[in-house]
Design an enzyme around this catalytic site. Structure first.
Site, PDB file in Angstrom:
ATOM      1  N   GLY A   1       0.843  -1.200   0.000  1.00 60.28           N
ATOM      2  CA  GLY A   1       0.000   0.000   0.000  1.00 60.28           C
ATOM      3  C   GLY A   1       0.875   1.245   0.000  1.00 60.28           C
TER       4      GLY A   1
ATOM      5  N   TRP B   1       2.338   3.033   2.500  1.00 60.09           N
ATOM      6  CA  TRP B   1       3.570   2.910   3.289  1.00 60.09           C
ATOM      7  C   TRP B   1       4.394   1.724   2.793  1.00 60.09           C
ATOM      8  CZ3 TRP B   1       7.254   5.158   5.307  1.00 60.09           C
ATOM      9  CH2 TRP B   1       7.943   4.794   6.454  1.00 60.09           C
ATOM     10  N   GLY B   2       3.713   0.653   2.415  1.00 58.18           N
ATOM     11  CA  GLY B   2       4.419  -0.530   1.899  1.00 58.18           C
ATOM     12  C   GLY B   2       5.317  -0.165   0.732  1.00 58.18           C
TER      13      GLY B   2
ATOM     14  N   PHE C   1      -5.894  -7.330   7.627  1.00 56.96           N
ATOM     15  CA  PHE C   1      -5.606  -8.414   6.685  1.00 56.96           C
ATOM     16  C   PHE C   1      -4.559  -9.392   7.215  1.00 56.96           C
ATOM     17  CE2 PHE C   1      -6.567  -4.669   3.784  1.00 56.96           C
ATOM     18  CZ  PHE C   1      -7.909  -5.007   3.650  1.00 56.96           C
TER      19      PHE C   1
ATOM     20  N   LYS D   1       0.561  -0.441  12.109  1.00 56.16           N
ATOM     21  CA  LYS D   1       0.045   0.308  13.258  1.00 56.16           C
ATOM     22  C   LYS D   1      -1.379  -0.154  13.534  1.00 56.16           C
ATOM     23  CE  LYS D   1       3.210   4.176  12.638  1.00 56.16           C
ATOM     24  NZ  LYS D   1       3.464   5.515  12.113  1.00 56.16           N
TER      25      LYS D   1
ATOM     26  N   LYS E   1      -1.574   6.016  18.724  1.00 53.14           N
ATOM     27  CA  LYS E   1      -1.662   7.422  18.270  1.00 53.14           C
ATOM     28  C   LYS E   1      -2.748   7.607  17.211  1.00 53.14           C
ATOM     29  CE  LYS E   1       0.245   6.963  14.122  1.00 53.14           C
ATOM     30  NZ  LYS E   1      -0.465   7.257  12.879  1.00 53.14           N
TER      31      LYS E   1
ATOM     32  N   LYS F   1      -6.413   2.425   3.450  1.00 54.61           N
ATOM     33  CA  LYS F   1      -7.287   2.020   4.553  1.00 54.61           C
ATOM     34  C   LYS F   1      -7.110   2.906   5.783  1.00 54.61           C
ATOM     35  CE  LYS F   1      -8.841  -1.452   2.244  1.00 54.61           C
ATOM     36  NZ  LYS F   1     -10.165  -1.348   1.658  1.00 54.61           N
TER      37      LYS F   1
ATOM     38  N   GLN G   1      -7.114   3.281   9.699  1.00 56.45           N
ATOM     39  CA  GLN G   1      -6.840   2.340  10.789  1.00 56.45           C
ATOM     40  C   GLN G   1      -7.411   2.781  12.136  1.00 56.45           C
ATOM     41  OE1 GLN G   1      -4.342  -0.667   9.804  1.00 56.45           O
ATOM     42  NE2 GLN G   1      -5.961   0.058   8.479  1.00 56.45           N
TER      43      GLN G   1
HETATM   44  N1  LIG Z   1       0.479   5.347   4.833  1.00 58.71           N
HETATM   45  C1  LIG Z   1       1.233   5.885   5.793  1.00 58.71           C
HETATM   46  O1  LIG Z   1       1.593   7.085   5.765  1.00 58.71           O
HETATM   47  C2  LIG Z   1       1.691   5.035   6.924  1.00 58.71           C
HETATM   48  C3  LIG Z   1       1.081   3.836   7.233  1.00 58.71           C
HETATM   49  N2  LIG Z   1       1.512   3.088   8.286  1.00 58.71           N
HETATM   50  C4  LIG Z   1       0.897   1.807   8.626  1.00 58.71           C
HETATM   51  O2  LIG Z   1       1.336   0.822   7.694  1.00 58.71           O
HETATM   52  C5  LIG Z   1       0.340  -0.181   7.536  1.00 58.71           C
HETATM   53  C6  LIG Z   1       0.049  -0.365   6.063  1.00 58.71           C
HETATM   54  O3  LIG Z   1      -0.440   0.852   5.561  1.00 58.71           O
HETATM   55  P1  LIG Z   1      -0.329   1.267   4.015  1.00 58.71           P
HETATM   56  O4  LIG Z   1       0.852   0.624   3.371  1.00 58.71           O
HETATM   57  O5  LIG Z   1      -0.415   2.746   3.988  1.00 58.71           O
HETATM   58  O6  LIG Z   1      -1.616   0.575   3.370  1.00 58.71           O
HETATM   59  P2  LIG Z   1      -2.853   1.284   2.661  1.00 58.71           P
HETATM   60  O7  LIG Z   1      -3.674   2.012   3.627  1.00 58.71           O
HETATM   61  O8  LIG Z   1      -2.376   1.995   1.463  1.00 58.71           O
HETATM   62  O9  LIG Z   1      -3.751  -0.010   2.313  1.00 58.71           O
HETATM   63  C7  LIG Z   1      -3.966  -0.528   1.110  1.00 58.71           C
HETATM   64  C8  LIG Z   1      -3.293  -1.875   0.974  1.00 58.71           C
HETATM   65  O10 LIG Z   1      -4.196  -2.911   1.396  1.00 58.71           O
HETATM   66  C9  LIG Z   1      -4.226  -3.905   0.372  1.00 58.71           C
HETATM   67  N3  LIG Z   1      -5.473  -4.656   0.437  1.00 58.71           N
HETATM   68  C10 LIG Z   1      -6.719  -4.222   0.122  1.00 58.71           C
HETATM   69  N4  LIG Z   1      -7.610  -5.233   0.307  1.00 58.71           N
HETATM   70  C11 LIG Z   1      -6.886  -6.293   0.741  1.00 58.71           C
HETATM   71  C12 LIG Z   1      -7.212  -7.619   1.114  1.00 58.71           C
HETATM   72  N5  LIG Z   1      -8.469  -8.052   1.095  1.00 58.71           N
HETATM   73  N6  LIG Z   1      -6.219  -8.439   1.526  1.00 58.71           N
HETATM   74  C13 LIG Z   1      -4.944  -8.017   1.594  1.00 58.71           C
HETATM   75  N7  LIG Z   1      -4.564  -6.780   1.246  1.00 58.71           N
HETATM   76  C14 LIG Z   1      -5.527  -5.933   0.832  1.00 58.71           C
HETATM   77  C15 LIG Z   1      -4.059  -3.109  -0.897  1.00 58.71           C
HETATM   78  O11 LIG Z   1      -3.659  -3.942  -1.942  1.00 58.71           O
HETATM   79  C16 LIG Z   1      -2.965  -2.137  -0.489  1.00 58.71           C
HETATM   80  O12 LIG Z   1      -1.708  -2.729  -0.603  1.00 58.71           O
HETATM   81  C17 LIG Z   1      -0.872   0.297   8.360  1.00 58.71           C
HETATM   82  O13 LIG Z   1      -0.847  -0.353   9.606  1.00 58.71           O
HETATM   83  C18 LIG Z   1      -0.620   1.787   8.551  1.00 58.71           C
HETATM   84  O14 LIG Z   1      -1.183   2.275   9.753  1.00 58.71           O
HETATM   85  C19 LIG Z   1       2.579   3.472   9.044  1.00 58.71           C
HETATM   86  C20 LIG Z   1       3.259   4.633   8.765  1.00 58.71           C
HETATM   87  C21 LIG Z   1       2.861   5.513   7.692  1.00 58.71           C
HETATM   88  O1  LIG Z   2       1.272   6.625  10.790  1.00 53.26           O
HETATM   89  C1  LIG Z   2       1.334   7.538  10.012  1.00 53.26           C
HETATM   90  C2  LIG Z   2       2.441   8.518   9.990  1.00 53.26           C
HETATM   91  O2  LIG Z   2       3.467   8.163  10.885  1.00 53.26           O
HETATM   92  C3  LIG Z   2       0.255   7.751   9.015  1.00 53.26           C
HETATM   93  O3  LIG Z   2      -0.925   7.952   9.691  1.00 53.26           O
HETATM   94  P1  LIG Z   2      -2.297   7.914   8.919  1.00 53.26           P
HETATM   95  O4  LIG Z   2      -2.660   6.459   8.743  1.00 53.26           O
HETATM   96  O5  LIG Z   2      -3.252   8.670   9.745  1.00 53.26           O
HETATM   97  O6  LIG Z   2      -2.035   8.574   7.583  1.00 53.26           O
END
Ligand SMILES: NC(=O)C1=CN([C@@H]2O[C@H](COP(=O)(O)OP(=O)(O)OC[C@H]3O[C@@H](n4cnc5c(N)ncnc54)[C@H](O)[C@@H]3O)[C@@H](O)[C@H]2O)C=CC1
Ligand SMILES: O=C(CO)COP(=O)(O)O
Length: 379
Positions: free
Chosen positions: A42, A44-45, A128, A151, A236, A327, A329
């Site tokens: 996603g 962050w991924g 997931f 997170k 947070k 998504k 969270q």
């Molecule tokens: N985006 C950000 O700025 C940050 C996110 N995080 C944490 O990292 C973690 C991942 O967040 P993101 O990478 O941003 O994800 P994202 O919020 O962009 O989520 C979308 C991801 O979920 C996948 N997805 C959708 N339906 C699915 C299913 N049924 N089964 C499996 N995967 C599915 C999508 O393919 C995509 O890779 C979360 O816990 C988030 O809180 C942490 C720091 C920063």
């Molecule tokens: O964890 C995050 C930044 O450190 C991102 O937070 P949000 O999921 O609210 O965008």
């Protein structure tokens, strides 16, 4: 051999067995080179895939060149997302406009993605994860380690809370560290300076993790408090919703600062109440106060909760409209934490978390965000 000797002998064997098991758990198996697999693609991924891909290329003596990323397959204008990533080197849906190094390979099969991996990086929305772990069980090589960037928590049907690091560790029988920090993904992907915190118990892995993640604009500090780091990053997200409510109501910085301060107090209280060994210093790392500030000013939780107040639309609709497949969270975490507090009869100890939960659920209006019992002036 008499019965007494047999008992002493088998007790000794059991003790040696337990010792060997403990030793295996805390001793890093040496691999010629580390092979990295990333689980999740996603926002962050992909931002972290870029960092890892670049650092691997800079350290080919330590890491295998190819970095595999498990991508949940979907079609974008009729084309598979994995194909788009592997040909255009960009995740056009979740991190558009940012090039990913060519050694980062998208794979739609989660088991294939982790084949022979020695380091697993978990970075998926937390809802997931349980299904993914079922698929991964039995497919991880001995001596592999993991690090979670997720997170969130998992709360079971008995309303018991499970830390993601512990869940992964229990299910896959590997050591798990945590990376959390003030790291809004789009900003990290644009190489805007920030810091992050890694919680890792095994000192033998500190250097490896630092080499894997640290960049000139992404500064890593490694500490030993895995649970503290993870609790900060996950809790947070609840406070960020409160900050978004302030924005939705048009309130200024003073109110938001109060929400952040009281939010931090409840985060600390929750961490110490339910987990032993969490360190005070951890709350002053990037994963603590810094992440709290960044998500209460930027971030998706803040953005969507501001819109929740202004538009009165449902969370589901707003997530779809505003996040383009990413998504939310915080709403899940607010619900999960509430269930745990209720079960433990501790709701009265967490007035801010409970107030935010009630606004999320529509039980009370957002303008009551400041009406919680401010019991935190002085003990
Ligand atoms: N985006 C950000 O700025 C940050 C996110 N995080 C944490 O990292 C973690 C991942 O967040 P993101 O990478 O941003 O994800 P994202 O919020 O962009 O989520 C979308 C991801 O979920 C996948 N997805 C959708 N339906 C699915 C299913 N049924 N089964 C499996 N995967 C599915 C999508 O393919 C995509 O890779 C979360 O816990 C988030 O809180 C942490 C720091 C920063
Ligand atoms: O964890 C995050 C930044 O450190 C991102 O937070 P949000 O999921 O609210 O965008």
């Amino acid at each position: 051999m008499n019965k007494k000797n047999i008992i002493i002998g088998s007790t000794l064997l059991a003790a040696i067995g337990a010792g060997v098991y403990a030793w295996q758990k805390t001793t890093t198996k040496k691999f010629e080179k580390e092979r990295i697999a990333i689980i999740g693609s996603g926002n962050w991924g992909m931002a972290i895939s870029r960092i890892i891909g670049l650092n691997v290329l800079d350290n080919l003596d330590l890491f295998e060149k190819e970095v595999r990323v498990y991508v949940y397959e979907e079609l974008i204008d009729g084309k598979k997302l994995t194909e788009i990533i592997n040909t255009q080197h960009e995740n056009v849906k979740y991190l558009s406009g940012i090039k990913i190094p060519e050694n980062v390979i998208a794979i739609p099969d989660i088991v294939k993605a982790v084949t022979d991996a020695t380091v697993l990086v978990f970075v998926t929305p937390h809802q997931f994860l349980p299904k993914m772990l079922d698929q991964l069980k039995g497919n991880i090589i001995p001596g592999a380690r993991a690090i979670t960037l997720i997170k969130g928590f998992v709360v079971d049907e008995k309303d018991e809370l499970h830390l993601i690091s512990k869940m992964i560790s229990d299910k896959l029988e590997i050591e798990v560290s945590a990376l959390m920090g003030a790291n809004v993904a789009n900003e990290v992907a644009r190489d805007e300076f920030c810091e992050t915190t890694i919680g890792c118990k095994n000192k033998n892995d500190h250097e490896m993790f630092k080499t894997l993640f640290d960049r000139p604009t992404f500064k890593v500090n490694v500490v030993s408090d895995v649970y503290g780091v993870e609790l900060c990053g996950s809790l947070k997200n609840i406070v960020a919703l409160g900050a978004g409510f302030c924005d939705g109501l048009g309130l200024g910085g003073n109110t938001k600062a109060a929400i952040i301060r009281i939010g931090l107090i409840e985060m600390k209280k929750f961490a110490h109440m339910f987990f032993s060994g969490v360190r005070e210093e951890t709350f002053l790392e990037s994963c603590g106060i810094a992440d709290l500030i960044t998500t209460c000013t930027g971030g998706r939780n803040r953005k969507v909760s501001e819109a929740f107040v202004k538009t009165k639309k449902s969370w589901v609709d707003l997530e779809k409209e505003l996040l383009g497949g990413q998504k939310l969270q915080g709403t899940l975490t607010a619900d999960e934490v509430y269930r745990v507090l209720k079960k433990q009869n501790k709701l009265n100890d967490f007035p801010l978390f409970v107030t935010i939960y009630r606004i999320v659920k529509g039980e009370i209006q957002a303008n009551l965000i400041t009406q919680f019992e401010t019991a935190y002036k002085k003990d």
